[in-house]
Each structure stands twice: as structure tokens, then as C-alpha cells.
Scaffold this motif. Structure first.
Motif, mmCIF file in Angstrom:
data_model
loop_
_atom_site.group_PDB
_atom_site.id
_atom_site.type_symbol
_atom_site.label_atom_id
_atom_site.label_comp_id
_atom_site.label_asym_id
_atom_site.label_seq_id
_atom_site.Cartn_x
_atom_site.Cartn_y
_atom_site.Cartn_z
ATOM 1 N N ALA A 57 -73.625 -95.425 -47.459
ATOM 2 C CA ALA A 57 -72.404 -94.777 -47.971
ATOM 3 C C ALA A 57 -72.359 -93.304 -47.581
ATOM 4 O O ALA A 57 -71.368 -92.820 -47.031
ATOM 5 C CB ALA A 57 -72.346 -94.929 -49.494
ATOM 6 N N ALA A 58 -73.450 -92.581 -47.844
ATOM 7 C CA ALA A 58 -73.451 -91.130 -47.634
ATOM 8 C C ALA A 58 -73.294 -90.764 -46.163
ATOM 9 O O ALA A 58 -72.722 -89.717 -45.828
ATOM 10 C CB ALA A 58 -74.740 -90.525 -48.189
ATOM 11 N N SER A 59 -73.778 -91.629 -45.273
ATOM 12 C CA SER A 59 -73.771 -91.284 -43.848
ATOM 13 C C SER A 59 -72.361 -91.248 -43.255
ATOM 14 O O SER A 59 -72.169 -90.780 -42.149
ATOM 15 C CB SER A 59 -74.657 -92.266 -43.068
ATOM 16 N N HIS A 60 -71.365 -91.736 -43.999
ATOM 17 C CA HIS A 60 -69.975 -91.547 -43.558
ATOM 18 C C HIS A 60 -69.533 -90.101 -43.707
ATOM 19 O O HIS A 60 -68.547 -89.682 -43.113
ATOM 20 C CB HIS A 60 -69.024 -92.417 -44.388
ATOM 21 N N LEU A 61 -70.264 -89.375 -44.531
ATOM 22 C CA LEU A 61 -69.793 -88.047 -44.924
ATOM 23 C C LEU A 61 -70.706 -86.925 -44.468
ATOM 24 O O LEU A 61 -70.262 -85.799 -44.290
ATOM 25 C CB LEU A 61 -69.642 -88.005 -46.457
ATOM 26 N N THR A 62 -71.977 -87.237 -44.274
ATOM 27 C CA THR A 62 -72.920 -86.156 -43.933
ATOM 28 C C THR A 62 -74.199 -86.746 -43.338
ATOM 29 O O THR A 62 -74.361 -87.962 -43.270
ATOM 30 C CB THR A 62 -73.226 -85.327 -45.214
ATOM 31 N N LYS A 63 -75.112 -85.887 -42.914
ATOM 32 C CA LYS A 63 -76.418 -86.316 -42.392
ATOM 33 C C LYS A 63 -77.317 -86.725 -43.548
ATOM 34 O O LYS A 63 -77.331 -86.065 -44.585
ATOM 35 C CB LYS A 63 -77.104 -85.164 -41.641
ATOM 36 N N VAL A 64 -78.071 -87.793 -43.346
ATOM 37 C CA VAL A 64 -78.939 -88.300 -44.400
ATOM 38 C C VAL A 64 -80.376 -88.385 -43.897
ATOM 39 O O VAL A 64 -80.616 -88.812 -42.761
ATOM 40 C CB VAL A 64 -78.475 -89.697 -44.872
ATOM 41 N N GLN A 65 -81.312 -87.978 -44.734
ATOM 42 C CA GLN A 65 -82.740 -88.133 -44.448
ATOM 43 C C GLN A 65 -83.306 -89.090 -45.485
ATOM 44 O O GLN A 65 -83.182 -88.848 -46.692
ATOM 45 C CB GLN A 65 -83.426 -86.767 -44.533
ATOM 46 N N ALA A 90 -78.206 -100.014 -37.769
ATOM 47 C CA ALA A 90 -76.849 -99.673 -38.237
ATOM 48 C C ALA A 90 -76.851 -98.343 -38.980
ATOM 49 O O ALA A 90 -75.867 -97.599 -38.925
ATOM 50 C CB ALA A 90 -76.315 -100.780 -39.145
ATOM 51 N N LEU A 91 -77.954 -98.045 -39.668
ATOM 52 C CA LEU A 91 -78.056 -96.756 -40.357
ATOM 53 C C LEU A 91 -78.410 -95.641 -39.371
ATOM 54 O O LEU A 91 -77.792 -94.567 -39.372
ATOM 55 C CB LEU A 91 -79.121 -96.814 -41.466
ATOM 56 N N ALA A 92 -79.422 -95.917 -38.532
ATOM 57 C CA ALA A 92 -79.875 -94.894 -37.584
ATOM 58 C C ALA A 92 -78.720 -94.441 -36.696
ATOM 59 O O ALA A 92 -78.545 -93.247 -36.423
ATOM 60 C CB ALA A 92 -81.025 -95.441 -36.747
ATOM 61 N N SER A 93 -77.909 -95.405 -36.274
ATOM 62 C CA SER A 93 -76.814 -95.063 -35.362
ATOM 63 C C SER A 93 -75.724 -94.251 -36.076
ATOM 64 O O SER A 93 -74.869 -93.655 -35.438
ATOM 65 C CB SER A 93 -76.215 -96.322 -34.743
ATOM 66 N N ARG A 94 -75.736 -94.237 -37.390
ATOM 67 C CA ARG A 94 -74.783 -93.425 -38.144
ATOM 68 C C ARG A 94 -75.383 -92.076 -38.520
ATOM 69 O O ARG A 94 -74.839 -91.367 -39.355
ATOM 70 C CB ARG A 94 -74.392 -94.118 -39.446
ATOM 71 N N GLY A 95 -76.552 -91.779 -37.977
ATOM 72 C CA GLY A 95 -77.132 -90.463 -38.228
ATOM 73 C C GLY A 95 -78.078 -90.413 -39.414
ATOM 74 O O GLY A 95 -78.377 -89.330 -39.924
ATOM 75 N N VAL A 96 -78.566 -91.572 -39.863
ATOM 76 C CA VAL A 96 -79.571 -91.555 -40.926
ATOM 77 C C VAL A 96 -80.946 -91.380 -40.278
ATOM 78 O O VAL A 96 -81.351 -92.187 -39.440
ATOM 79 C CB VAL A 96 -79.537 -92.854 -41.765
ATOM 80 N N ARG A 103 -69.971 -104.287 -45.370
ATOM 81 C CA ARG A 103 -68.675 -103.608 -45.372
ATOM 82 C C ARG A 103 -68.847 -102.108 -45.154
ATOM 83 O O ARG A 103 -68.031 -101.471 -44.478
ATOM 84 C CB ARG A 103 -67.978 -103.879 -46.710
ATOM 85 N N LEU A 104 -69.915 -101.550 -45.708
ATOM 86 C CA LEU A 104 -70.125 -100.099 -45.602
ATOM 87 C C LEU A 104 -70.338 -99.661 -44.160
ATOM 88 O O LEU A 104 -70.020 -98.527 -43.804
ATOM 89 C CB LEU A 104 -71.323 -99.667 -46.461
ATOM 90 N N THR A 105 -70.876 -100.541 -43.329
ATOM 91 C CA THR A 105 -71.141 -100.131 -41.943
ATOM 92 C C THR A 105 -69.950 -100.470 -41.041
ATOM 93 O O THR A 105 -69.966 -100.192 -39.850
ATOM 94 C CB THR A 105 -72.407 -100.817 -41.386
ATOM 95 N N GLU A 106 -68.926 -101.062 -41.618
ATOM 96 C CA GLU A 106 -67.779 -101.522 -40.836
ATOM 97 C C GLU A 106 -66.600 -100.557 -40.990
ATOM 98 O O GLU A 106 -65.775 -100.431 -40.087
ATOM 99 C CB GLU A 106 -67.439 -102.905 -41.405
ATOM 100 N N ILE A 107 -66.547 -99.883 -42.130
ATOM 101 C CA ILE A 107 -65.398 -99.014 -42.409
ATOM 102 C C ILE A 107 -65.487 -97.692 -41.644
ATOM 103 O O ILE A 107 -66.560 -97.306 -41.179
ATOM 104 C CB ILE A 107 -65.283 -98.689 -43.922
ATOM 105 N N GLY A 108 -64.349 -97.018 -41.542
ATOM 106 C CA GLY A 108 -64.300 -95.690 -40.924
ATOM 107 C C GLY A 108 -63.666 -94.694 -41.884
ATOM 108 O O GLY A 108 -63.280 -95.051 -43.009
#
Lengths: 305, 305
Positions: free
Chosen positions: A35-43, A59-65, A277-282
Motif C-alpha cells: 500500500a505505502a509504496s504507491h505513495l513513497t519509498k519503503v524500507q 512485485a514489491l521490489a519493482s515498486r521501490g520497496v 489488487r494493491l499491486t494492480e492499481i495506479g
């Protein structure tokens, strides 16, 4: 701004009235990050066993997690098996196998220690306190907890409350922790112990955010099909903290919007199994849902003459 | 504009965790009138027995509630005895004695037949239909119902739905009537049978108003002390219809404000036994609470750049 999350990375097996899923990726840190990775960088800091299908976290790594803090230990990954009946508000746990999670001692990588936003997902309060000893004066620390820790680690949890800015917990947990049936009183009890903000989640009935001077309420989005409620609370936290980190703004107005972003993320999470669903939305889906929340509650307060 | 309400006028005996009250005035038409009379003129139709302490209705009469339609019959008044435990959301009925109410056949006085707003409180759907045969094309007709009628008078209730503009019912009743666990689907099922608006009340969890094209949600006001939940739903209906009648405006914007006025009245009703709080408040208290509702849910939907 970056968010650090420390929590579980698990494999879930879930039965709902609409179907079942076996060994899908789950865990509090996973849902939060999705969820958070839609909005900001996550560690992310967590642990998995040697049986974990790490490629499914792509799917998470590619979103910047950043998964540099995800430890891989010998043994079995944390597994949860549960079932929801027609009342989708409460899960029936069929099996919990902690595996490597039972010996988890979070080690925050050097590069993660200065994250301005920190979310301590639902783990042993002693470990949540250990994390706080490793980080460098974050701007905002939030924590979650659960009935098990309220029962078994009460004094550690009370110590933790003195050191966090915000607590999220569900209504039953708030009542259990404070021994007050009334949520307004429960919130005040918690605020008296340290946090400036308390978020009480009521599942399909929405969420309250309490401060000393104000109350904010966000409904849950009225969906026609709630497919699988697993992870809704952690997705809420991800949307909430993610929004704060994106804007760097912790004013009252921003916190209120953050609750709505959290509610939006929670509403997406329940539309599919796992983080599907979380990895599918924009971003468009997210802002559209935030606007839908606005329409859902908007009214003019002034009486016509 | 005037509101006509047809429903029960009863004597309630209630135990809550905070105290008990014996033979206090209650009933759906009573709570409705106590709330609506803050906003508009009310005409009440109901029945009491020869044991009813009519002087206790002076509080309503002095607020402009026309009691010319309150029949006095030989026999015992309708009595309800119930208990609330710490979960204040559900009443446990200890005793119901219908008395003269069991032979009630509503006769609408000539002077009441042209009321533009009509509320058919929770009585036998056959009687609700009889009322509709006696009134002269109202601007808006709303009805309430309960599990007992859904079970025992289903086909009459479905006929009634074809003839009303708006239905209020609680979440359990909506699920029972429509056989759908999901409230969005339940609302659509009801809208398909005639009404343009459906209000689903969730007690302490707030209320939804559904139309074909929109959903509006109002939380329940987060009170520190819920003293006695009896009558909250009828007080909600009184605030809701009372507001519509006061303004004569049934636009979407007005209906939304009406839901908030209903929620405000429901929140006052639960602060004391019987109609104690409802007869004590003034217009300032009401508008202040409406503004508090606005603060409770307000947020800016637009993202900062």
C-alpha cells in the motif's frame, strides 16, 4: 520521505465464501509495503524461511520497496491459515506456524536507520522497542498491536506507548487494552500514556482518529464484493503513513487526508486475495477512490435561512 | 410543512448498565415526535390504554405535537421491558405486552390527511397500507419495519415498498429482508422494489442512505456516555423527516443534511432515559451538534501538488 516498516512477511492460506488461496504472500509488512509504496519509498525489515518464494516479492521490489532488511533464515516461513465465513468482519484462525519468525530479532540496516517515518507492525512489543533503539530520531513513529501482546506483554506495551506518536489498533483491542467499553474513553486512556494520535479501526465500520482536541471519522468504503479481508488493517496503515511520508506534512488536515488514503488502500486490499489488487492499481484509482470517499460523507452543515 | 406519524405510544421499562427506569413514556411515534417537533409541526396517530399517564405527553403537546389522533381505548397500554448490557448496540427484550395496541386500527383525522410528509413507524405493514389509503397524496412517505413483520408479513411489506418513497431499517433487517449479507446489494434489492431512498441504520456504527446513483454515510456521534439506546432509530427518523418538512426541500443536498439532523437527534436520544434529553435541548444544541458532525468527517479531497 522514506518509511521504514518492521513486521511479518508470511505465507497465508485463506478460505472465504468466494474461494480459497494457498500459500499466497501475506504478513503485516508485506501488505503495508504494497500500500505505502504507491505513495513513497519503503524500507522493509522482516524475516522469511528458506522455503519462501522470494520471486513473488518482485512485485514489491519493482515498486521501490527496499528489501535489503529482509533476512533469510534456515527453517520454515511464518504461515497463517484462516477462514472467513459470511460475516467477513472476523477471521477464524485455523493454524499459525511461526517458523523462523519465532526467533526474529529485527536488525535495522545502517541505511534504514534515518527513515523519518517508522511503522512498527504487529510484533512482540519487546522487538518493537528494540527497533526504536536502533533508529535515529524519526519524525513520526506509529505502532500496531494485537490481543495476544495486550494479554502477554502488557507492561512492555505500555512502555512502548510512551515512545510512539501514534497507535493503530482495532476496537476490540482498544477495549481490551483500556478495559473501557466506550471508544472515546478508550482513546483518551491511550492518549494519556503518550501517543498524540490514536487510530481505532472498526473493520467494515470504518476508523476513528482521536487526538486530545479532535475526533475524525472515516467510513469503510461500501463495496459490493468484499473478497478477502486479510491485510486490510496493514494496508490502511500503509496508505496512512505512506501519505504522511509523501507530503512530509503531519498537520491535522494532512492527518485527516492520510486516514482517507489509508481507508482507500484498505478498500482495495479486500478486493482480491493477497496483495493482488494493491499491486494492480495506479495513482488514478487511488485518487478516484479518495474522491469517492469525499462524496460519501459530504454535506453542507449550514441550515438554509 | 407538517409531518404525520403513525406508530406506537408505549410505556417502557429499561435497564442499562447505568440505571433503570420504569414505565417511562416511549414508543416509536413518541420518540419520532419528540425529535421532529424541534423542526416542524407534527401530527401523531396512535393508541394508548386507559392506564396511560396522558399528562406526561404535555412535553410533546407544548412543543406543537398535535395529539388529536391519539386514541384512548379501554384496556392496558403497550408496554415494553428490556435490558441493555455493556454492548449497548442490542436490546434484550424481557417482556412485550401489546395491550390495546394489538387491536389498533389507525384512523387518520380529517385534519391530518393532507400532511405533506408521512412517517409510517414500525407497525404491521397491513396497517401501514391502511394509513396510505387514508392520506391525500403526500409529498414524501417513509416507513420503518422490523424483523417480526419481515418474517410474518413479507408479502404485505413488499406491497408497501411499492408505495413508499423511503424506507428506514437496520442492517440486520436489511439482510433479513433481502437475503443478502452485503448492504450495497441489499439496498439495491430494496430500491428495485419501489423506494427512491433506503436508509440502513447501523446503530453505533452510523447510517447509510442509498439511492440509485449515490451513497451517503453518516457516522453515529462518538459519545462518551451512551445512557440508553432505546428510541435512537425513531429519533433519527424524526430528525430526518422533520428536517425535510421544515425545508420542504427533498433534493439530494437536503436529504444529506436531513440524515445528519437525524443522526444528531439519535445522538441526543441516547443521552437520557425516555425522551428526557430530546425535550430539554434547543435549536442551538442541534445546530452545534450538526456542526460537530461536519468537523467529524471533514477532509480536503485534493492532493497537494
Amino acid at each position: 520521505m522514506t518509511v521504514l516498516v518492521v513486521g511479518s512477511v508470511a505465507l497465508d492460506s485463506v478460505e472465504t465464501p468466494f474461494g480459497r488461496a494457498d500459500d499466497v504472500i501475506g504478513g503485516s509488512a508485506t501488505f503495508f509495503s504494497a500500500a505505502a509504496s504507491h505513495l513513497t519509498k519503503v524500507q522493509l525489515v522482516g524475516v522469511v524461511g528458506d522455503d519462501y518464494p522470494l520471486d513473488r516479492l518482485d512485485a514489491l521490489a519493482s515498486r521501490g520497496v527496499d528489501l535489503a532488511g529482509l533476512e533469510r533464515a534456515d527453517g520454515e516461513s511464518f504461515r497463517w491459515r484462516g477462514r472467513y465465513r459470511h460475516d467477513l468482519n472476523s477471521a477464524e484462525t485455523l493454524e499459525t506456524r511461526l517458523g523462523v519468525f519465532s526467533h526474529f530479532r529485527p536488525k535495522i540496516p545502517e541505511a534504514f536507520r534515518r527513515a523519518p517515518f517508522v511503522f512498527l507492525a504487529n510484533i512482540d512489543p519487546r522487538l518493537q522497542l528494540e527497533v526504536l533503539r536502533q533508529v535515529d530520531r524519526p519524525k513520526l513513529v506509529a505502532c500496531d498491536t494485537m490481543n495476544f501482546w495486550i494479554e502477554s506483554r502488557r507492561s512492555d506495551l505500555l512502555t512502548l506507548l510512551e515512545q510512539v506518536d501514534l497507535v493503530t489498533l482495532n476496537d476490540a483491542e482498544a477495549r481490551q487494552l483500556t478495559e473501557s467499553a466506550n471508544l472515546v474513553k478508550a482513546a483518551r486512556w491511550i492518549l494519556d500514556r503518550g501517543p498524540t494520535h490514536v487510530i481505532i479501526k472498526k473493520g467494515e465500520h470504518g476508523a476513528f482518529m482521536f487526538t486530545r482536541d479532535s475526533v475524525f471519522f472515516a467510513p469503510a468504503y461500501p463495496l459490493e464484493d468484499v473478497f478477502d479481508p486479510t491485510g486490510a488493517g496493514d494496508s490502511f496503515a500503509g496508505g496512512f503513513i505512506g501519505y504522511l511520508a509523501r507530503t512530509g506534512d503531519v498537520s491535522e488536515a494532512s492527518m485527516r487526508r492520510a486516514v482517507i488514503f489509508g481507508s482507500a488502500m484498505g478498500s482495495f486490499a479486500v478486493e482480491r486475495f493477497s496483495i493482488g489488487r494493491l499491486t494492480e492499481i495506479g495513482m488514478d484509482d487511488i485518487t478516484n477512490r479518495v474522491r469517492a470517499f469525499h462524496r460519501l460523507v459530504s454535506f453542507e452543515a449550514e441550515l438554509p435561512p
